[in-house]
Design a protein around this motif. Structure first.
Motif, PDB file in Angstrom:
ATOM      1  N   UNK A   1      -2.688   7.406  -6.200  1.00  0.00           N
ATOM      2  CA  UNK A   1      -1.514   7.976  -5.523  1.00  0.00           C
ATOM      3  C   UNK A   1      -0.750   7.006  -4.627  1.00  0.00           C
ATOM      4  N   UNK A   2      -1.440   6.092  -3.948  1.00  0.00           N
ATOM      5  CA  UNK A   2      -0.763   5.181  -3.022  1.00  0.00           C
ATOM      6  C   UNK A   2      -0.606   3.764  -3.565  1.00  0.00           C
ATOM      7  N   UNK A   3      -1.094   3.511  -4.776  1.00  0.00           N
ATOM      8  CA  UNK A   3      -1.200   2.139  -5.276  1.00  0.00           C
ATOM      9  C   UNK A   3       0.141   1.442  -5.415  1.00  0.00           C
ATOM     10  N   UNK A   4       1.210   2.213  -5.677  1.00  0.00           N
ATOM     11  CA  UNK A   4       2.516   1.615  -5.934  1.00  0.00           C
ATOM     12  C   UNK A   4       3.509   1.907  -4.810  1.00  0.00           C
ATOM     13  N   UNK A   5       3.011   2.089  -3.601  1.00  0.00           N
ATOM     14  CA  UNK A   5       3.894   2.420  -2.473  1.00  0.00           C
ATOM     15  C   UNK A   5       4.435   1.192  -1.753  1.00  0.00           C
ATOM     16  N   UNK A   6       4.065   0.000  -2.207  1.00  0.00           N
ATOM     17  CA  UNK A   6       4.664  -1.215  -1.682  1.00  0.00           C
ATOM     18  C   UNK A   6       3.855  -1.899  -0.611  1.00  0.00           C
ATOM     19  N   UNK A   7       4.092  -3.201  -0.425  1.00  0.00           N
ATOM     20  CA  UNK A   7       3.273  -3.978   0.505  1.00  0.00           C
ATOM     21  C   UNK A   7       3.402  -3.553   1.961  1.00  0.00           C
ATOM     22  N   UNK A   8       4.579  -3.158   2.392  1.00  0.00           N
ATOM     23  CA  UNK A   8       4.737  -2.789   3.801  1.00  0.00           C
ATOM     24  C   UNK A   8       3.927  -1.540   4.128  1.00  0.00           C
ATOM     25  N   UNK A   9       4.039  -0.524   3.271  1.00  0.00           N
ATOM     26  CA  UNK A   9       3.310   0.719   3.521  1.00  0.00           C
ATOM     27  C   UNK A   9       1.799   0.476   3.490  1.00  0.00           C
ATOM     28  N   UNK A  10       1.329  -0.221   2.465  1.00  0.00           N
ATOM     29  CA  UNK A  10      -0.114  -0.393   2.320  1.00  0.00           C
ATOM     30  C   UNK A  10      -0.682  -1.291   3.412  1.00  0.00           C
ATOM     31  N   UNK A  11       0.099  -2.270   3.875  1.00  0.00           N
ATOM     32  CA  UNK A  11      -0.370  -3.084   4.994  1.00  0.00           C
ATOM     33  C   UNK A  11      -0.538  -2.218   6.244  1.00  0.00           C
ATOM     34  N   UNK A  12       0.398  -1.323   6.465  1.00  0.00           N
ATOM     35  CA  UNK A  12       0.365  -0.483   7.667  1.00  0.00           C
ATOM     36  C   UNK A  12      -0.647   0.645   7.569  1.00  0.00           C
ATOM     37  N   UNK A  13      -1.111   0.955   6.356  1.00  0.00           N
ATOM     38  CA  UNK A  13      -1.984   2.119   6.161  1.00  0.00           C
ATOM     39  C   UNK A  13      -3.220   1.768   5.340  1.00  0.00           C
ATOM     40  N   UNK A  14      -4.154   1.022   5.921  1.00  0.00           N
ATOM     41  CA  UNK A  14      -5.389   0.745   5.183  1.00  0.00           C
ATOM     42  C   UNK A  14      -6.153   2.009   4.820  1.00  0.00           C
ATOM     43  N   UNK A  15      -5.976   3.058   5.637  1.00  0.00           N
ATOM     44  CA  UNK A  15      -6.669   4.315   5.314  1.00  0.00           C
ATOM     45  C   UNK A  15      -6.163   4.911   4.010  1.00  0.00           C
ATOM     46  N   UNK A  16      -4.878   4.660   3.670  1.00  0.00           N
ATOM     47  CA  UNK A  16      -4.336   5.161   2.407  1.00  0.00           C
ATOM     48  C   UNK A  16      -4.967   4.435   1.227  1.00  0.00           C
ATOM     49  N   UNK A  17      -5.267   3.158   1.415  1.00  0.00           N
ATOM     50  CA  UNK A  17      -5.938   2.406   0.357  1.00  0.00           C
ATOM     51  C   UNK A  17      -7.354   2.944   0.135  1.00  0.00           C
ATOM     52  N   UNK A  18      -8.059   3.212   1.241  1.00  0.00           N
ATOM     53  CA  UNK A  18      -9.394   3.794   1.117  1.00  0.00           C
ATOM     54  C   UNK A  18      -9.317   5.186   0.491  1.00  0.00           C
ATOM     55  N   UNK A  19      -8.286   5.964   0.848  1.00  0.00           N
ATOM     56  CA  UNK A  19      -8.109   7.288   0.243  1.00  0.00           C
ATOM     57  C   UNK A  19      -7.993   7.188  -1.278  1.00  0.00           C
ATOM     58  N   UNK A  20      -7.301   6.144  -1.762  1.00  0.00           N
ATOM     59  CA  UNK A  20      -7.161   5.970  -3.208  1.00  0.00           C
ATOM     60  C   UNK A  20      -8.512   5.743  -3.874  1.00  0.00           C
ATOM     61  N   UNK A  21      -9.361   4.946  -3.244  1.00  0.00           N
ATOM     62  CA  UNK A  21     -10.699   4.734  -3.795  1.00  0.00           C
ATOM     63  C   UNK A  21     -11.463   6.041  -3.846  1.00  0.00           C
TER      64      UNK A  21
END
Length: 344
Positions: free
Chosen positions: A54-74
């Motif tokens: 869900x968050x994989x293609x949200x862009x570098x700025x968003x993913x840098x600011x939201x490491x929890x979103x990256x963990x949510x994807x896992x």
């Protein structure tokens, strides 16, 4: 055969749905042509359907600011019943920021194959710490989106490690290799093969007797970041292991690699290791390689392990094509026969 305590994830036969994860850099949105090429090549060669998390293609700025979103994807990929495995889109340098958000209980409760390298070392070790095998190998934007198609050497390794019924197999040196850079943003280059040089084989640095243990390792620069954090494996995970260590495109000096290995010696990791596999170092000259290998022998002698089997210039990590190594699975190093066998 896996080491005691490690669960083997189910195989990924054709028809499997595999989640693409941006656990580190969100750079993929800048090279979407490369992403689609990789997904198409994976579908054509392996029969896997690549599904972006869900968050994989949200862009570098968003993913840098939201490491929890990256963990949510896992965690999403682990718990979705119609997702059968996971692969890293690309590495980066800050997967370590996921540590407060990761849930090892979900990894153990839903064992699925995870594939990646470089900064994915954080996630690979997270799986091992949860008692689940993980797979050090190609990322989607790298070998899986290789210009003009996935190399046969990569496909063979993936099939034996992740697709076919598990049985021991011998690793082999790549018949060719490359570290040539290509502009991934230039879609016109996607069907143009990169230059590859003939393979130059492995180098056995020391050891005479065969040795066997479970595979543990990853990218040395990332391991250095992890040391001393909750993501660092407990001593028992290192004990009896065959260490598989690689260096990144940062091209650390041989002296620096020697210093990192001295840290492993100080922690007792080298004293308890069964063997050592060193990846082909990206960006190294012949002189740098010779200096690196001298440092490896020097540190192992300091640690009282002049007999430890060591094989170097192995094709995994930051050059192409690369093997898929089943971390947590068994590996046997036989210096006399020049043979490395793994159990996926």
């Amino acid at each position: 055969m896996s080491a005691p305590g490690f669960l083997r994830p189910p195989r990924l036969p054709p028809g499997s749905r595999v989640a693409a994860l941006s656990l580190s850099s969100g750079f993929v949105t800048e090279v979407m042509g490369r992403y689609h090429a990789g997904a198409a090549q994976v579908a054509g060669a392996l029969g896997w359907e690549v599904v972006p998390a869900p968050n994989a293609l949200r862009g570098p700025e968003y993913l840098y600011a939201h490491p929890e979103a990256r963990a949510d994807d896992l965690h999403w990929a682990l718990t979705q019943p119609d997702i059968h495995g996971m692969l890293s889109i690309i590495g980066g340098d800050d997967s370590i920021r996921l540590l407060p958000h990761l849930r090892p209980d979900l990894v153990r409760a839903h064992p699925k194959a995870f594939l990646g390298f470089s900064d994915s070392t954080v996630t690979l070790l997270h799986f091992l710490r949860a008692g689940v095998m993980a797979y050090h190998g190609p990322a989607l934007l790298a070998d899986l989106a290789e210009n003009a198609g996935i190399r046969p050497f990569v496909l063979d390794g993936l099939r034996r490690a992740l697709v076919q019924a598990p049985q021991p197999f011998d690793l082999s040196p790549a018949p060719e290799w490359s570290e040539a850079r290509v502009d991934w943003a230039d879609a016109a280059l996607q069907e143009t093969p990169r230059p590859f040089a003939p393979g130059d084989g492995w180098e056995w640095l020391q050891g005479t007797a065969p040795a066997e243990g479970h595979l543990v390792g990853g990218c040395l620069e990332v391991l250095d970041m992890l040391c001393g954090t909750p993501g660092w494996p407990a001593p028992e995970l290192w004990r009896g292991a065959v260490l598989a260590l690689e260096t990144s495109e940062d091209v650390p000096a041989p002296t620096q690699v020697g210093y990192w290995l001295r840290s492993y010696a100080a922690q007792g990791i080298l004293a308890g290791a069964a063997g050592l596999m060193l990846a082909r170092p990206r960006g190294y000259s012949a002189e740098m390689k010779a200096e690196l290998y001298a440092w490896v022998r020097r540190v192992l002698a300091e640690a009282g392990r002049p007999e430890l089997p060591v094989v170097a210039n192995v094709d995994f990590g930051h050059t192409s094509p690369q093997l898929t190594l089943p971390l947590g699975g068994r590996a046997r190093l036989d210096p006399g026969a020049g043979r490395v066998t793994v159990w996926p």
